[in-house]
Motif scaffolding. Structure first.
Motif, PDB file in Angstrom:
ATOM      1  N   LEU A   6     -25.960 -29.453   2.923  1.00  0.00           N
ATOM      2  CA  LEU A   6     -25.403 -28.251   2.292  1.00  0.00           C
ATOM      3  C   LEU A   6     -25.555 -28.329   0.774  1.00  0.00           C
ATOM      4  O   LEU A   6     -25.183 -29.310   0.142  1.00  0.00           O
ATOM      5  CB  LEU A   6     -23.932 -28.105   2.660  1.00  0.00           C
ATOM      6  CG  LEU A   6     -23.299 -26.741   2.381  1.00  0.00           C
ATOM      7  CD1 LEU A   6     -23.896 -25.678   3.297  1.00  0.00           C
ATOM      8  CD2 LEU A   6     -21.793 -26.810   2.582  1.00  0.00           C
ATOM      9  N   THR A   7     -26.112 -27.249   0.211  1.00  0.00           N
ATOM     10  CA  THR A   7     -26.294 -27.138  -1.238  1.00  0.00           C
ATOM     11  C   THR A   7     -25.857 -25.757  -1.691  1.00  0.00           C
ATOM     12  O   THR A   7     -26.194 -24.752  -1.055  1.00  0.00           O
ATOM     13  CB  THR A   7     -27.758 -27.364  -1.641  1.00  0.00           C
ATOM     14  OG1 THR A   7     -28.158 -28.686  -1.259  1.00  0.00           O
ATOM     15  CG2 THR A   7     -27.949 -27.212  -3.144  1.00  0.00           C
TER      16      THR A   7
ATOM     17  N   GLU B  37     -26.075 -24.152 -11.846  1.00  0.00           N
ATOM     18  CA  GLU B  37     -25.319 -25.400 -11.687  1.00  0.00           C
ATOM     19  C   GLU B  37     -25.131 -25.714 -10.211  1.00  0.00           C
ATOM     20  O   GLU B  37     -24.686 -24.867  -9.437  1.00  0.00           O
ATOM     21  CB  GLU B  37     -23.944 -25.268 -12.362  1.00  0.00           C
ATOM     22  CG  GLU B  37     -23.086 -26.515 -12.220  1.00  0.00           C
ATOM     23  CD  GLU B  37     -21.677 -26.326 -12.753  1.00  0.00           C
ATOM     24  OE1 GLU B  37     -20.906 -27.300 -12.720  1.00  0.00           O
ATOM     25  OE2 GLU B  37     -21.328 -25.190 -13.185  1.00  0.00           O
ATOM     26  N   LYS B  38     -25.482 -26.954  -9.823  1.00  0.00           N
ATOM     27  CA  LYS B  38     -25.296 -27.382  -8.438  1.00  0.00           C
ATOM     28  C   LYS B  38     -23.842 -27.796  -8.223  1.00  0.00           C
ATOM     29  O   LYS B  38     -23.429 -28.869  -8.644  1.00  0.00           O
ATOM     30  CB  LYS B  38     -26.218 -28.557  -8.099  1.00  0.00           C
ATOM     31  CG  LYS B  38     -27.596 -28.151  -7.604  1.00  0.00           C
ATOM     32  CD  LYS B  38     -28.358 -29.340  -7.085  1.00  0.00           C
ATOM     33  CE  LYS B  38     -29.746 -28.898  -6.617  1.00  0.00           C
ATOM     34  NZ  LYS B  38     -30.542 -30.047  -6.154  1.00  0.00           N
ATOM     35  N   LEU B  39     -23.092 -26.922  -7.583  1.00  0.00           N
ATOM     36  CA  LEU B  39     -21.712 -27.264  -7.281  1.00  0.00           C
ATOM     37  C   LEU B  39     -21.632 -28.218  -6.100  1.00  0.00           C
ATOM     38  O   LEU B  39     -20.784 -29.113  -6.055  1.00  0.00           O
ATOM     39  CB  LEU B  39     -20.906 -25.993  -6.981  1.00  0.00           C
ATOM     40  CG  LEU B  39     -20.774 -24.966  -8.107  1.00  0.00           C
ATOM     41  CD1 LEU B  39     -19.949 -23.773  -7.645  1.00  0.00           C
ATOM     42  CD2 LEU B  39     -20.151 -25.598  -9.341  1.00  0.00           C
TER      43      LEU B  39
ATOM     44  N   ASP C 205     -14.011 -31.206  -8.365  1.00  0.00           N
ATOM     45  CA  ASP C 205     -14.333 -29.913  -8.966  1.00  0.00           C
ATOM     46  C   ASP C 205     -13.758 -28.765  -8.130  1.00  0.00           C
ATOM     47  O   ASP C 205     -14.146 -28.556  -6.980  1.00  0.00           O
ATOM     48  CB  ASP C 205     -15.864 -29.772  -9.060  1.00  0.00           C
ATOM     49  CG  ASP C 205     -16.286 -28.547  -9.852  1.00  0.00           C
ATOM     50  OD1 ASP C 205     -15.449 -27.636 -10.044  1.00  0.00           O
ATOM     51  OD2 ASP C 205     -17.450 -28.484 -10.266  1.00  0.00           O
ATOM     52  N   ASP C 206     -12.845 -27.996  -8.721  1.00  0.00           N
ATOM     53  CA  ASP C 206     -12.219 -26.875  -8.004  1.00  0.00           C
ATOM     54  C   ASP C 206     -13.246 -25.836  -7.569  1.00  0.00           C
ATOM     55  O   ASP C 206     -13.133 -25.261  -6.483  1.00  0.00           O
ATOM     56  CB  ASP C 206     -11.165 -26.196  -8.887  1.00  0.00           C
ATOM     57  CG  ASP C 206      -9.958 -27.079  -9.118  1.00  0.00           C
ATOM     58  OD1 ASP C 206      -9.809 -28.060  -8.386  1.00  0.00           O
ATOM     59  OD2 ASP C 206      -9.179 -26.784 -10.037  1.00  0.00           O
TER      60      ASP C 206
ATOM     61  N   LYS D 110     -21.806 -34.622  -8.700  1.00  0.00           N
ATOM     62  CA  LYS D 110     -23.201 -34.252  -8.986  1.00  0.00           C
ATOM     63  C   LYS D 110     -24.178 -34.969  -8.066  1.00  0.00           C
ATOM     64  O   LYS D 110     -25.251 -34.443  -7.748  1.00  0.00           O
ATOM     65  CB  LYS D 110     -23.529 -34.568 -10.449  1.00  0.00           C
ATOM     66  CG  LYS D 110     -22.785 -33.663 -11.426  1.00  0.00           C
ATOM     67  CD  LYS D 110     -23.107 -34.015 -12.867  1.00  0.00           C
ATOM     68  CE  LYS D 110     -22.335 -33.104 -13.813  1.00  0.00           C
ATOM     69  NZ  LYS D 110     -22.597 -33.436 -15.246  1.00  0.00           N
ATOM     70  N   GLU D 111     -23.820 -36.179  -7.633  1.00  0.00           N
ATOM     71  CA  GLU D 111     -24.715 -36.942  -6.757  1.00  0.00           C
ATOM     72  C   GLU D 111     -24.588 -36.543  -5.289  1.00  0.00           C
ATOM     73  O   GLU D 111     -25.490 -36.786  -4.501  1.00  0.00           O
ATOM     74  CB  GLU D 111     -24.428 -38.439  -6.883  1.00  0.00           C
ATOM     75  CG  GLU D 111     -24.854 -39.060  -8.211  1.00  0.00           C
ATOM     76  CD  GLU D 111     -23.958 -38.665  -9.358  1.00  0.00           C
ATOM     77  OE1 GLU D 111     -22.734 -38.561  -9.127  1.00  0.00           O
ATOM     78  OE2 GLU D 111     -24.478 -38.420 -10.461  1.00  0.00           O
TER      79      GLU D 111
END
Length: 533
Positions: free
Chosen positions: A325-326, A332-334, A353-354, A510-511
């Motif tokens: 899932l992306t 910005e990649k949440l 990250d909310d 982020k990873e």
């Protein structure tokens, strides 16, 4: 020190406070608690001078500086971020402005030189040369990093503004600090920073908060507002709660014994009052009965909803599978190519990250189709969703709450059953006929909880469910979710809520993700170990 003497405040026939005399001393942190509408925020405004009481006075020791967490997020839009923080110390900021004006004068004279010398001395005494560095340190601690420091307040988002205004209140070592819901809109890291700041703060703090963990961590005293009075208790929130419950139970036990004694005396008097040989004993017992006192148990104004979720069926072996899932928003990649599975009976807290968590919940609940990868619910699962933003359910809805709740049924439900669900969340009698579009934030949340209880789902999905709720409702929801036996996926900034419910923690980063089968406190220890390596 700050105190009140015989403070009374009335709105029409309603007495919010009646002859309140209370003293807040240096070195202590006081948590103000009370039912919704009891006057917690109003009391802070009386202390700050924003509201004048009808009677009585607020007394502040001479030369003591009082600082207040401002609630107007637009008041400083034309000021830069660091400047806004320094404005928390009004006198220091005035000196800085006056110095700047004098140094810029073309016709600088001897009088200006004398004034400037005096200002420089006062500036040094107030540690003014370190003001900007101190302001920047506070901002960094609250997550407002250096790239924002020279920006104007109007260019920050709402959550960032809240943090800057909090730094403003804390700045410059005030003697008395008044904080109204300081943890609202803070992430868990910022809350932890604030807790540590207040634990090391040597002066007086008076705080209103719905965060039980925060109150337990920082408070030395609890100030309980009930029946227009304020009662001080030594200890934190949990101590107050246990003590207050013990007091009530002791009074009930005492009354139970008194009732039994009363019955015994009445039976003896009835049997022997006409008996000449027993008349003296009957008269003696009559006196005992007349002197028998019951404890007057005055019920608190607090109201606790009943919140409990019963699944229609158990989940099977598969709850939720997520593959690759992306989610990208504005470049910005949440969510970055994450894969995981949710197992039966897991209660998973999503932290970090909310925006990422909110995006994930919207995807799995079918409200967002713009993503890569896939997810699949188990065929035996049924989901009930509490979104962070519930405005679409209420804003344009003129239905009564009974008819609002009826929308989420198949239509074959008796009105008394709908009223029963609403009654559980404190909408009884005429309150069940309120229009949905006039509800407060807390009332909307309670309606959403009634809807979810009625749905009998075996997977509950919550995005910040404690926002807008009072302490009593948070406790009721917390207990209801502890007792729920099936799956919960949720995010929440209430530390105690997460710690007491979750048995698995997932953090989007982020990873990809950090995924731990642990309690929240164990996860925090793991994160701290990682950062220290």
């Amino acid at each position: 020190m700050i105190s009140t003497q015989n403070v009374s405040l009335r709105y029409g026939d309603r007495a919010l406070f009646e002859n309140v005399s209370v003293k807040f001393t240096e070195g202590n942190c006081y948590g103000i608690i009370g039912a919704n509408g009891a006057g917690k925020s109003t009391f802070l405004k009386i202390l700050s001078g924003e509201i004048e009481p009808n009677k009585g006075e607020v007394i502040i020791e001479p030369h003591k500086r009082l600082s207040v967490l401002k609630q107007d997020h637009f008041a400083y839009d034309e000021n830069k971020v660091v400047e806004t923080v320094i404005m928390g110390n009004k006198r220091l900021y005035e000196i800085m402005q006056e110095k700047e004006r004098l140094y810029a004068k073309e016709d600088f004279n001897d009088e200006d030189g004398i004034l400037l010398g005096e200002l420089e001395g006062e500036f040094a005494d107030m540690d003014g040369w370190n003001a900007e560095a101190d302001a920047e340190t506070m901002l960094n601690g609250l997550g407002i990093t250096s790239e924002f420091h020279d920006m104007y307040m109007k260019d920050l988002d709402g959550n960032q503004k809240v943090k800057v205004l909090l730094a403003q209140a804390l700045f410059g070592d005030p003697d008395i600090l008044l904080l109204d819901e300081p943890t609202n809109h803070l992430d868990l890291k910022s809350i932890n920073w604030l807790e540590n700041f207040l634990l090391n703060f040597k002066n007086t703090v008076i705080v209103v908060s719905h965060d039980r963990h925060f109150l337990n961590k920082v408070c030395t005293h609890i100030a309980d507002i009930d029946y227009s009075r304020i009662q001080l208790y030594v200890g934190n929130y949990d101590f107050w709660y246990e003590y207050s419950q013990m007091q009530i139970q002791q009074a009930k036990d005492q009354n139970k014994k008194a009732e039994a004694k009363k019955k015994e005396l009445e039976e003896f008097i009835a049997r022997f009052s006409a008996n000449a040989s027993k008349a003296k004993q009957a008269t003696s017992r009559k006196k005992l009965l007349d002197n028998l006192e019951m404890v007057d148990i005055k019920p608190s104004l607090r109201r606790y909803p009943f919140i409990g979720f019963k699944p229609g069926r158990e989940v099977g072996n598969i709850v939720l599978n997520v593959e690759g899932l992306t989610k990208v928003v504005d470049g910005e990649k949440l969510i970055n190519n994450v894969s995981f599975s949710i197992q039966p009976n897991e209660k998973v807290a999503f932290v970090g990250d909310d925006k990422a968590t909110e995006a994930f919940f919207k995807i799995i609940m079918g409200e967002d189709e713009d993503y890569e990868g896939e997810f699949k619910w188990g065929i035996t699962t049924s989901q009930s969703y509490f979104p962070k933003d519930n405005s679409k359910y209420f804003n344009d809805c003129e239905l009564s709450l009974v008819d609002w709740l009826r929308q989420f049924t198949d239509g074959n439900v008796y009105e008394q059953d709908l009223r029963g669900w609403l009654g559980r969340v404190l909408f009884s009698g005429e309150e069940a006929l309120k229009k949905a579009n006039v509800l407060s934030g807390g009332e909307k949340v309670r309606c959403m909880l009634a809807k979810m209880m009625m749905e009998d789902a075996n997977v509950l999905v919550f995005d910040e469910p404690t926002n807008h709720l009072d302490l009593e409702s948070i406790q009721a929801l917390n207990q209801g979710l502890i007792q729920f036996k099936e799956n919960i996926l949720f995010t929440c900034h209430d530390h105690q809520f997460v710690q007491t419910i979750a048995n698995r923690i997932i953090e989007f980063n982020k990873e990809g993700i950090i995924d731990r089968l642990s309690t929240y406190d164990e996860y925090l220890e793991y994160k701290e170990d990682l950062e220290n390596k």
